[in-house]
Design a protein around this motif. Structure first.
Motif, PDB file in Angstrom:
ATOM      1  N   THR A 108      -5.266   0.356  -2.610  1.00  0.00           N
ATOM      2  CA  THR A 108      -5.166  -1.017  -2.096  1.00  0.00           C
ATOM      3  C   THR A 108      -3.719  -1.416  -1.839  1.00  0.00           C
ATOM      4  O   THR A 108      -3.428  -2.176  -0.899  1.00  0.00           O
ATOM      5  N   VAL A 109      -2.796  -0.918  -2.645  1.00  0.00           N
ATOM      6  CA  VAL A 109      -1.370  -1.226  -2.465  1.00  0.00           C
ATOM      7  C   VAL A 109      -0.897  -0.734  -1.105  1.00  0.00           C
ATOM      8  O   VAL A 109      -0.199  -1.455  -0.372  1.00  0.00           O
ATOM      9  N   PHE A 110      -1.291   0.482  -0.740  1.00  0.00           N
ATOM     10  CA  PHE A 110      -0.894   1.061   0.553  1.00  0.00           C
ATOM     11  C   PHE A 110      -1.534   0.292   1.715  1.00  0.00           C
ATOM     12  O   PHE A 110      -0.894   0.040   2.732  1.00  0.00           O
ATOM     13  N   ILE A 111      -2.780  -0.091   1.533  1.00  0.00           N
ATOM     14  CA  ILE A 111      -3.506  -0.793   2.589  1.00  0.00           C
ATOM     15  C   ILE A 111      -2.900  -2.165   2.841  1.00  0.00           C
ATOM     16  O   ILE A 111      -2.599  -2.533   3.983  1.00  0.00           O
ATOM     17  N   ASP A 112      -2.702  -2.938   1.769  1.00  0.00           N
ATOM     18  CA  ASP A 112      -2.142  -4.291   1.913  1.00  0.00           C
ATOM     19  C   ASP A 112      -0.740  -4.247   2.514  1.00  0.00           C
ATOM     20  O   ASP A 112      -0.392  -5.065   3.378  1.00  0.00           O
ATOM     21  N   ARG A 113       0.065  -3.286   2.065  1.00  0.00           N
ATOM     22  CA  ARG A 113       1.441  -3.187   2.540  1.00  0.00           C
ATOM     23  C   ARG A 113       1.480  -2.841   4.038  1.00  0.00           C
ATOM     24  O   ARG A 113       2.286  -3.407   4.787  1.00  0.00           O
ATOM     25  N   ASN A 114       0.617  -1.943   4.469  1.00  0.00           N
ATOM     26  CA  ASN A 114       0.619  -1.536   5.882  1.00  0.00           C
ATOM     27  C   ASN A 114       0.072  -2.623   6.795  1.00  0.00           C
ATOM     28  O   ASN A 114       0.568  -2.803   7.904  1.00  0.00           O
ATOM     29  N   PHE A 115      -0.936  -3.352   6.346  1.00  0.00           N
ATOM     30  CA  PHE A 115      -1.442  -4.463   7.146  1.00  0.00           C
ATOM     31  C   PHE A 115      -0.372  -5.556   7.281  1.00  0.00           C
ATOM     32  O   PHE A 115      -0.266  -6.227   8.316  1.00  0.00           O
ATOM     33  N   LYS A 116       0.455  -5.701   6.254  1.00  0.00           N
ATOM     34  CA  LYS A 116       1.518  -6.706   6.275  1.00  0.00           C
ATOM     35  C   LYS A 116       2.667  -6.266   7.179  1.00  0.00           C
ATOM     36  O   LYS A 116       3.206  -7.065   7.956  1.00  0.00           O
TER      37      LYS A 116
END
Length: 424
Positions: free
Chosen positions: A285-293
């Motif tokens: 989830t950390v990677f997903i949230d960071r990339n969407f941001k």
């Protein structure tokens, strides 16, 4: 007074260059025709793989969004996937920004435990060898339930390997490479044969237009010549990019010319973080949230699922759309699984990846969105038809020659019979 012309002009035949080219064009085409047709047709089908895979996903691509519901984490969804489909291994997943999109998992059937097991002892439907059969499964991101699946991934994997190696390993790759070189020679030879001896209104019409109101043989001849000419440049370009992928020496030369490096993967390994059993990987989830941001226009994220704990690098792709081999308005990055930071590789390594992806995109038509795909698809159809129309031209001439020979023999026989009757 002699009224005959003393210096009659003889009709000039084909030049030696055209005669040699014609002979090569014929026999090289007959030898490689079926292989060329198989390679071009499979490549043409692959162009629209993303659209067909999405179509095969059907209604499973979407879910009903429950009120005040929260999506499960990728780890939870993958755990539930393996519970529901225990005979498969996930190797990457796709998650979407839209609330109503399902969670997609790419997986392969597990190989037999004993690689030396007899073929008869292998579980049925486990695929060819240890790789297994590829498939996409669609999960409800709120409940983890598998909504549906499609083996369209496997279909296009097979299509791609027919295109690259005829499903025959290294031998097939060699055969396809030789056939591609022959096809390249055929394209150049076709241009030489197409080129009119003199340019006038008649030759321009013949060279650039398909004559209407003609019989099928003439129509077929025009299709071969005219469509062959119009598709020549893109066909040559597609063939060259294919040869670059097929032959390492050409790939290395391309990398050197455009600023890349041949042994990029070996260099990249030196920059990958070392495995540390004391450290824990960050949640997906950390990677997903960071990339969407970091990439606001991204609507889809794809993350690799490591085969074992010793893998320290995640491949993360964030884009508006991510297909089987395509990325639209996005970026692919290698991420340190312990820190979540992008791994900074040397410039020549990054250039290597850019050149490799660009060559692939140019080969399969991903360079210009839907226009590029349609254009490449049409060129692929024409290239697939060239061995067929060329064979029909040869077959028609062969039968015509045989018919003409038979007619001459018949005339000679009639003359002989008439002469015999006169003597009697």
């Amino acid at each position: 007074m002699d009224n005959k012309k003393t210096n009659p002009k003889k009709k000039q035949g084909k030049s030696l260059t055209k005669r040699i080219t014609g002979w090569l064009h014929l026999w090289l085409g007959l030898v490689s025709g079926i292989i060329v047709m198989t390679v071009t047709l499979s490549g043409t089908v692959f162009v629209f793989c993303d659209e067909i895979i999405d179509l095969c996903g059907g209604s499973a691509k979407y879910v009903q969004v429950p009120a005040d519901a929260k999506k499960k984490s990728p780890e939870e969804l993958l755990a539930q996937f393996h519970q529901q489909v225990p005979d498969r291994n996930a190797f990457y997943f796709d998650t979407y920004k839209e609330a109503d999109r399902s969670f997609r998992v790419a997986s392969a059937t597990k190989p037999p435990k004993d690689k030396n097991t007899e073929k008869a002892g292998k579980p049925k439907g486990k695929g060819r060898g240890p790789r297994g059969v590829f498939a996409y499964h669609y999960l409800d991101p709120y409940t983890g339930k598998v909504m549906g699946s499609t083996k369209s991934y496997e279909f296009f994997y097979v299509v791609a390997h027919i295109h690259a190696q005829l499903l025959a390993g290294k031998f097939g790759k060699t055969v396809v490479g030789i056939a591609s070189i022959i096809f390249f020679i055929q394209l150049i030879g076709g241009l030489i044969l197409w080129w009119p001896k003199k340019w006038n209104k008649t030759t321009r019409t013949t060279a650039f237009k398909i004559k209407s109101g003609t019989k099928w043989r003439r129509k077929n001849y025009d299709f071969h010549n005219v469509f062959g000419f119009y598709s020549l440049l893109p066909a040559v370009f597609i063939t060259i990019t294919g040869l670059i992928m097929a032959y390492k020496v050409l790939a290395d030369l391309t990398q050197t010319v455009f600023g890349g490096v041949a042994d990029a993967h070996k260099i990249a390994e030196k920059f990958d973080p070392k495995f540390d059993p004391e450290k824990k990987a960050l949640p997906f989830t950390v990677f997903i949230d960071r990339n969407f941001k970091e990439i606001p226009e991204a609507k889809q994220i794809r993350m690799s699922v490591p085969r074992n704990d010793s893998a320290t690098v995640y491949n993360v792709v964030a884009a508006q759309f991510i297909g089987l081999k395509s990325i639209t308005n996005g970026k692919s990055r290698e991420i340190n699984k312990y820190t979540g930071n992008e791994i900074i590789y040397p410039k020549e390594v990054l250039m290597h990846e850019a050149i490799e992806h660009m060559n692939f995109d140019l080969h399969v038509g991903y360079w210009g969105g839907m226009f590029g795909k349609i254009f490449t698809f049409v060129i692929g159809i024409i290239c697939t038809s060239l061995p067929v129309t060329g064979f029909l031209i040869w077959w028609g001439r062969k039968n015509k020659s045989a018919k003409k020979t038979k007619e001459i023999k018949t005339i000679h026989q009639h003359t002989k019979d008439e002469h015999h009757e006169q003597l009697v």
